[in-house]
Design an enzyme around this catalytic site. Structure first.
Site, mmCIF file in Angstrom:
data_model
loop_
_atom_site.group_PDB
_atom_site.id
_atom_site.type_symbol
_atom_site.label_atom_id
_atom_site.label_comp_id
_atom_site.label_asym_id
_atom_site.label_seq_id
_atom_site.Cartn_x
_atom_site.Cartn_y
_atom_site.Cartn_z
ATOM 1 C CG ASP A 146 3.209 7.895 8.482
ATOM 2 O OD1 ASP A 146 2.384 7.253 9.155
ATOM 3 O OD2 ASP A 146 3.897 7.377 7.584
ATOM 4 C CG ASP A 205 -6.004 9.186 9.914
ATOM 5 O OD1 ASP A 205 -6.083 8.823 8.726
ATOM 6 O OD2 ASP A 205 -6.567 8.582 10.850
ATOM 7 C CB VAL A 206 -4.426 10.486 4.260
ATOM 8 C CG1 VAL A 206 -3.003 11.017 4.256
ATOM 9 C CG2 VAL A 206 -4.457 8.958 4.202
ATOM 10 C CG ASN A 214 3.995 6.410 0.035
ATOM 11 O OD1 ASN A 214 4.428 5.568 -0.752
ATOM 12 N ND2 ASN A 214 4.131 6.281 1.354
ATOM 13 C CE1 TYR A 229 -2.004 -1.718 -1.318
ATOM 14 C CE2 TYR A 229 -1.899 -3.070 -3.291
ATOM 15 C CZ TYR A 229 -1.338 -2.129 -2.463
ATOM 16 O OH TYR A 229 -0.117 -1.581 -2.775
ATOM 17 C CE LYS A 261 -2.288 1.542 -3.419
ATOM 18 N NZ LYS A 261 -1.608 2.802 -3.146
ATOM 19 C CB THR A 298 8.792 -1.907 2.381
ATOM 20 O OG1 THR A 298 7.657 -2.752 2.589
ATOM 21 C CG2 THR A 298 8.661 -1.209 1.039
HETATM 22 N N1 LIG Z 1 5.739 -2.359 -1.220
HETATM 23 C C1 LIG Z 1 5.248 -2.761 -2.365
HETATM 24 O O1 LIG Z 1 5.585 -3.843 -2.884
HETATM 25 C C2 LIG Z 1 4.260 -1.901 -3.115
HETATM 26 C C3 LIG Z 1 3.839 -2.336 -4.380
HETATM 27 C C4 LIG Z 1 2.939 -1.557 -5.091
HETATM 28 C C5 LIG Z 1 2.471 -0.369 -4.549
HETATM 29 N N2 LIG Z 1 2.906 0.027 -3.322
HETATM 30 C C6 LIG Z 1 2.367 1.301 -2.808
HETATM 31 O O2 LIG Z 1 3.413 2.117 -2.325
HETATM 32 C C7 LIG Z 1 2.955 2.880 -1.204
HETATM 33 C C8 LIG Z 1 3.855 2.633 -0.013
HETATM 34 O O3 LIG Z 1 3.875 1.236 0.269
HETATM 35 P P1 LIG Z 1 4.854 0.637 1.374
HETATM 36 O O4 LIG Z 1 5.049 -0.783 1.017
HETATM 37 O O5 LIG Z 1 6.035 1.520 1.548
HETATM 38 O O6 LIG Z 1 3.921 0.697 2.676
HETATM 39 P P2 LIG Z 1 4.293 0.643 4.220
HETATM 40 O O7 LIG Z 1 3.218 -0.168 4.854
HETATM 41 O O8 LIG Z 1 5.718 0.235 4.427
HETATM 42 O O9 LIG Z 1 4.138 2.166 4.663
HETATM 43 C C9 LIG Z 1 2.891 2.800 4.638
HETATM 44 C C10 LIG Z 1 2.976 4.084 5.444
HETATM 45 O O10 LIG Z 1 1.677 4.698 5.429
HETATM 46 C C11 LIG Z 1 1.390 5.152 6.749
HETATM 47 N N3 LIG Z 1 -0.056 5.257 6.943
HETATM 48 C C12 LIG Z 1 -0.951 4.248 7.126
HETATM 49 N N4 LIG Z 1 -2.178 4.749 7.298
HETATM 50 C C13 LIG Z 1 -2.074 6.100 7.226
HETATM 51 C C14 LIG Z 1 -3.004 7.164 7.321
HETATM 52 N N5 LIG Z 1 -4.309 6.935 7.549
HETATM 53 N N6 LIG Z 1 -2.564 8.432 7.178
HETATM 54 C C15 LIG Z 1 -1.236 8.676 6.957
HETATM 55 N N7 LIG Z 1 -0.305 7.711 6.859
HETATM 56 C C16 LIG Z 1 -0.724 6.436 7.004
HETATM 57 C C17 LIG Z 1 2.053 4.114 7.651
HETATM 58 O O11 LIG Z 1 2.225 4.605 8.977
HETATM 59 C C18 LIG Z 1 3.357 3.855 6.908
HETATM 60 O O12 LIG Z 1 4.369 4.763 7.289
HETATM 61 C C19 LIG Z 1 1.510 2.444 -0.955
HETATM 62 O O13 LIG Z 1 0.626 3.352 -1.563
HETATM 63 C C20 LIG Z 1 1.445 1.092 -1.626
HETATM 64 O O14 LIG Z 1 0.145 0.764 -2.035
HETATM 65 C C21 LIG Z 1 3.774 -0.714 -2.591
#
Ligand SMILES: NC(=O)c1ccc[n+]([C@@H]2O[C@H](COP(=O)([O-])OP(=O)(O)OC[C@H]3O[C@@H](n4cnc5c(N)ncnc54)[C@H](O)[C@@H]3O)[C@@H](O)[C@H]2O)c1
Length: 270
Positions: free
Chosen positions: A45, A74-75, A101, A176, A180, A211
């Site tokens: 992360d 950083d991805v 993720n 976004y 996806k 979350t």
């Molecule tokens: N929460 C939802 O309702 C939901 C719904 C559909 C899909 N998703 C998908 O699930 C995954 C996680 O979502 P979430 O809600 O837990 O997100 P979140 O925002 O709670 O967490 C995202 C994480 O990614 C990290 N991050 C951001 N930029 C980064 C980078 N450049 N390199 C490495 N890490 C980085 C952040 O520091 C954080 O820890 C995502 O891919 C999201 O699109 C989430």
């Protein structure tokens, strides 16, 4: 410490797994559940700060009685992605699973989305998955099929985080949703191109998961719409997604490849 899973119930025992974006939210839950299933987990992360609060993911895993390692990654930076895989392999000898993720959000409709933000969202959410898949597949092709997976000849597994909004529009959230949709396509393409080489590649598409993320994620209008759209009588929890990720990362899912598994309480079925 939570009750440890008995050895026989651990579905990722000694597997080497990277989870990107694992500091918070869904990634954090996946990392914790993978560790509980016996995996060596690399928490990749840009930060160890937890959006929803509490101790870092590595600290949580250690409190649960397991071990994990944080690697700042950083991805959106290919050199860091390559270093993440190289460091993991130097430490553990191989890479069995990568969970892509990490994500950023910048919810805007077309006319309010400037090009720099469009690029940034795509660069992390889709470009990051491309870079991580490329680095992971390179490594996986260079390693023998793991003993635990040997009967299937599997060299490695990829689990990408998609979304229901890769399939249907996320109102007012262009970049976004496009990112996806791209993740879903990339999943099918990687699965197809590398099946013969023993790479299993799938996606999980969560619906609305609660979350710690703020902003639009907790906007009353968004929550109300999600609640009305979700047939199951609650919204999702990060552990719902983590359970699906464990399944797709495990030897139970080998003939499943190129698939997107909905974890959405029926959102897309209704
Ligand atoms: N929460 C939802 O309702 C939901 C719904 C559909 C899909 N998703 C998908 O699930 C995954 C996680 O979502 P979430 O809600 O837990 O997100 P979140 O925002 O709670 O967490 C995202 C994480 O990614 C990290 N991050 C951001 N930029 C980064 C980078 N450049 N390199 C490495 N890490 C980085 C952040 O520091 C954080 O820890 C995502 O891919 C999201 O699109 C989430």
């Amino acid at each position: 410490m939570t009750n440890p899973l008995p050895q026989a119930a651990r579905r990722l025992q000694d597997k080497v797994c990277i989870v990107t974006g694992a500091a918070s939210g869904i990634g954090r839950s996946i990392a914790r559940l993978f560790a509980a299933h016996g995996a060596h987990v690399v928490v990749a992360d840009v930060t160890t700060d937890v959006i929803e609060g509490g101790p870092s993911t590595v600290e949580c895993i250690e409190r649960d009685g397991h071990a994990a390692r944080y690697m700042r990654t950083d991805v959106s930076d290919d050199a860091q992605v390559q270093a993440m895989v190289a460091d993991t392999v130097a430490r553990f000898g191989r890479l069995d699973v990568i969970v892509n993720n990490a994500c950023v959000r910048h919810a805007r409709p077309l006319l309010e989305l400037d090009e720099a933000e469009w690029q940034r969202v795509l660069d992390v959410n889709l470009g990051g998955v491309y870079r991580c898949c490329r680095a992971a597949v390179r490594q996986m092709l260079a390693q023998p099929a793991d003993a635990g997976f040997e009967t299937h000849g599997v060299r490695g597994r990829i689990v990408n985080l998609s979304s229901q909004h890769g399939m249907i529009a996320a109102p007012g959230d262009l970049a976004y949703g496009v990112s996806k949709a791209g993740v879903d396509y990339l999943t099918r393409q990687v699965a197809t191109d590398y099946a013969a080489h023993g790479i299993v590649c799938n996606a999980v598409a969560p619906g609305k998961i609660q979350t710690g993320a703020g902003g639009r994620a907790v906007d009353p209008g968004v929550l109300d719409r999600a609640t009305r759209r979700t047939p199951w009588p609650r919204l999702g929890h990060p552990d719902d997604v983590a359970a699906a990720a464990v399944f797709l990362a495990s030897g139970e899912a080998t003939f499943i490849t190129g698939a997107t598994l909905m974890v959405d309480g029926g959102w897309m079925a209704a």
